[in-house]
Design a protein around this motif. Sequence first.
Motif, PDB file in Angstrom:
ATOM      1  N   VAL A  12     -26.684  27.640  -8.750  1.00 45.55           N
ATOM      2  CA  VAL A  12     -25.289  27.264  -8.531  1.00 45.55           C
ATOM      3  C   VAL A  12     -25.120  26.847  -7.077  1.00 45.55           C
ATOM      4  CG1 VAL A  12     -24.441  28.850 -10.301  1.00 45.55           C
ATOM      5  CG2 VAL A  12     -24.515  29.591  -7.917  1.00 45.55           C
ATOM      6  N   PRO A  13     -24.143  26.002  -6.774  1.00 45.43           N
ATOM      7  CA  PRO A  13     -23.909  25.627  -5.380  1.00 45.43           C
ATOM      8  C   PRO A  13     -23.554  26.848  -4.539  1.00 45.43           C
ATOM      9  CG  PRO A  13     -22.770  24.125  -6.869  1.00 45.43           C
ATOM     10  CD  PRO A  13     -23.263  25.265  -7.708  1.00 45.43           C
ATOM     11  N   PHE A  14     -24.150  26.927  -3.366  1.00 44.95           N
ATOM     12  CA  PHE A  14     -23.888  28.028  -2.446  1.00 44.95           C
ATOM     13  C   PHE A  14     -22.418  28.027  -2.044  1.00 44.95           C
ATOM     14  CE2 PHE A  14     -24.957  29.918   1.966  1.00 44.95           C
ATOM     15  CZ  PHE A  14     -24.968  31.206   1.472  1.00 44.95           C
ATOM     16  N   ASN A  15     -21.824  29.208  -2.040  1.00 44.26           N
ATOM     17  CA  ASN A  15     -20.424  29.414  -1.639  1.00 44.26           C
ATOM     18  C   ASN A  15     -19.415  28.830  -2.630  1.00 44.26           C
ATOM     19  OD1 ASN A  15     -20.866  30.917   0.736  1.00 44.26           O
ATOM     20  ND2 ASN A  15     -21.253  29.056   1.923  1.00 44.26           N
ATOM     21  N   ASP A  16     -19.837  28.587  -3.867  1.00 44.47           N
ATOM     22  CA  ASP A  16     -18.931  28.079  -4.914  1.00 44.47           C
ATOM     23  C   ASP A  16     -18.669  29.201  -5.914  1.00 44.47           C
ATOM     24  OD1 ASP A  16     -17.682  26.811  -7.080  1.00 44.47           O
ATOM     25  OD2 ASP A  16     -18.770  24.929  -6.752  1.00 44.47           O
TER      26      ASP A  16
ATOM     27  N   PRO B 296     -17.052  34.682   3.596  1.00 41.27           N
ATOM     28  CA  PRO B 296     -16.525  35.991   3.185  1.00 41.27           C
ATOM     29  C   PRO B 296     -16.017  35.980   1.745  1.00 41.27           C
ATOM     30  CG  PRO B 296     -15.734  35.438   5.378  1.00 41.27           C
ATOM     31  CD  PRO B 296     -16.423  34.213   4.846  1.00 41.27           C
ATOM     32  N   GLU B 297     -15.416  34.875   1.331  1.00 37.99           N
ATOM     33  CA  GLU B 297     -14.880  34.769  -0.036  1.00 37.99           C
ATOM     34  C   GLU B 297     -16.000  34.833  -1.068  1.00 37.99           C
ATOM     35  OE1 GLU B 297     -12.195  33.218   2.958  1.00 37.99           O
ATOM     36  OE2 GLU B 297     -14.246  32.609   2.438  1.00 37.99           O
ATOM     37  N   PHE B 298     -17.105  34.133  -0.776  1.00 44.36           N
ATOM     38  CA  PHE B 298     -18.221  34.121  -1.730  1.00 44.36           C
ATOM     39  C   PHE B 298     -18.894  35.487  -1.786  1.00 44.36           C
ATOM     40  CE2 PHE B 298     -22.477  32.478  -3.203  1.00 44.36           C
ATOM     41  CZ  PHE B 298     -22.023  32.043  -4.448  1.00 44.36           C
ATOM     42  N   ALA B 299     -19.041  36.124  -0.628  1.00 38.91           N
ATOM     43  CA  ALA B 299     -19.616  37.466  -0.594  1.00 38.91           C
ATOM     44  C   ALA B 299     -18.759  38.431  -1.422  1.00 38.91           C
ATOM     45  CB  ALA B 299     -19.723  37.959   0.844  1.00 38.91           C
ATOM     46  N   LYS B 300     -17.445  38.307  -1.318  1.00 39.77           N
ATOM     47  CA  LYS B 300     -16.535  39.158  -2.085  1.00 39.77           C
ATOM     48  C   LYS B 300     -16.664  38.886  -3.579  1.00 39.77           C
ATOM     49  CE  LYS B 300     -11.591  40.499  -2.198  1.00 39.77           C
ATOM     50  NZ  LYS B 300     -11.216  40.111  -3.560  1.00 39.77           N
ATOM     51  N   THR B 301     -16.753  37.607  -3.941  1.00 37.65           N
ATOM     52  CA  THR B 301     -16.917  37.251  -5.353  1.00 37.65           C
ATOM     53  C   THR B 301     -18.194  37.841  -5.925  1.00 37.65           C
ATOM     54  OG1 THR B 301     -15.674  35.184  -5.113  1.00 37.65           O
ATOM     55  CG2 THR B 301     -17.193  35.328  -6.967  1.00 37.65           C
ATOM     56  N   ILE B 302     -19.291  37.705  -5.192  1.00 31.23           N
ATOM     57  CA  ILE B 302     -20.573  38.250  -5.654  1.00 31.23           C
ATOM     58  C   ILE B 302     -20.468  39.758  -5.864  1.00 31.23           C
ATOM     59  CG2 ILE B 302     -22.953  38.740  -4.956  1.00 31.23           C
ATOM     60  CD1 ILE B 302     -23.038  36.003  -3.630  1.00 31.23           C
ATOM     61  N   SER B 303     -19.900  40.454  -4.909  1.00 27.08           N
ATOM     62  CA  SER B 303     -19.767  41.905  -5.011  1.00 27.08           C
ATOM     63  C   SER B 303     -18.962  42.303  -6.241  1.00 27.08           C
ATOM     64  CB  SER B 303     -19.098  42.464  -3.749  1.00 27.08           C
ATOM     65  OG  SER B 303     -19.912  42.262  -2.616  1.00 27.08           O
TER      66      SER B 303
END
Length: 395
Positions: free
Chosen positions: A162-166, A197-204
């Motif tokens: 998947v695209p990074f940070n998407d 930060p948004e992508f890190a939060k989504t992953i978590s």
Amino acid sequence: MMEKIDQGASAIANTYGRFPICFESGEGLYLKDTAGKVYLDFVAGIAVNLLGHGDKQYAEVLKKQAESLVHVSNLYWNAQNIKLAQTLTSVSGLDKAFFCNSGAEANEAALKFARIYGENEKYEIITMSNSFHGRTMGALALTGQTKYQASFSPLLPGVKYVPFNDSEALKSTIGDQTVAIMVEVIQGEGGIVEITPEFAKTISELCVEKNLLLIVDEVQTGIGRTGQYFGYQNYGLKPDVVSCAKGLGGGFPIGATLVSEKVAQKLTPSCHASTFGGTALASAASNYVLGEIESRHLLDNVNEMGQYLQEQLLTIQSQFDVIKAVKGKGLIQGIEIDDTLPTSKIVNSAIEKGLLLVGAGHQVIRFVPPLIVEQKHIDEMIGILKSVLEALSSN
């Protein structure tokens, strides 16, 4: 020197695009070639030589350990490896360590551990476009760059990109067979691209909601390079599996895959192994590196010098339109160069002036000096870089 290079070309496989330099010694941040020319090293073996070159105490540690014990099979324990495992689990917040010899091997182990955790029911791993996880066949499949995968099809199945940070793309890609999400918090070979930060939060959130493993590749960003022991510690991530290598041995080959208890409890004897993983000699090298990070307060130095490096790169950017962006954290930083000036010209010109630099991804030059770098070294590097850009801009 050219005679040595010709001898190397006749005997060593042509798998690297090598520069016509043959090094023979180094001290601190400087390397000397066989012709006696000295170079300022902002490559550090590509983020490996955390303590620079020619560290006499490092050499003494290796000598002393080699005189007593180099290697025994992993059928037995060795004290240096036990100490290293204790330190790594302590600074990472994870529970168990598996040892190997390289970053690619550490990622191969991460892949296998995820498959074991999935118990044949869940096996798909989602990784990121423009990621880089190694060149062995499993790690190559995890790598989200087709240029590294050419000529090696068919790749290992069960990997999606998947695209990074998407965040939306990530959410839509998770399926019933997904077992893990794998990510670099700063894509090194992908061009020094930082996780948002948004992508890190989504992953978590997704890992908790879907009961997925979070695998973080810290091969390049781990062991202090971002100003924390591990890059994920800057972003509030709590991984289940972490791969590390490069700086871990300060130049001596060693890799490690760290796992949480819920992964560790799935591992059994013979599910994975490495003959040379965690030898007494390699572990002694790593114990020395980690000890120096603590005793010399190198994390503080990374944060201080990283900020100074970024400030100086931003100043250079304001002077040269060809620099489109400055990015990165700590002592893994990069400048993105306009397509009108190939980065290879900058790197080659810098070498002529006695500065070692390395590219990263498309049109990005990476700065990954030893963690012992001082302000005077950054000033020297900036001076050379500026003179290179001035000369190339006038042509």
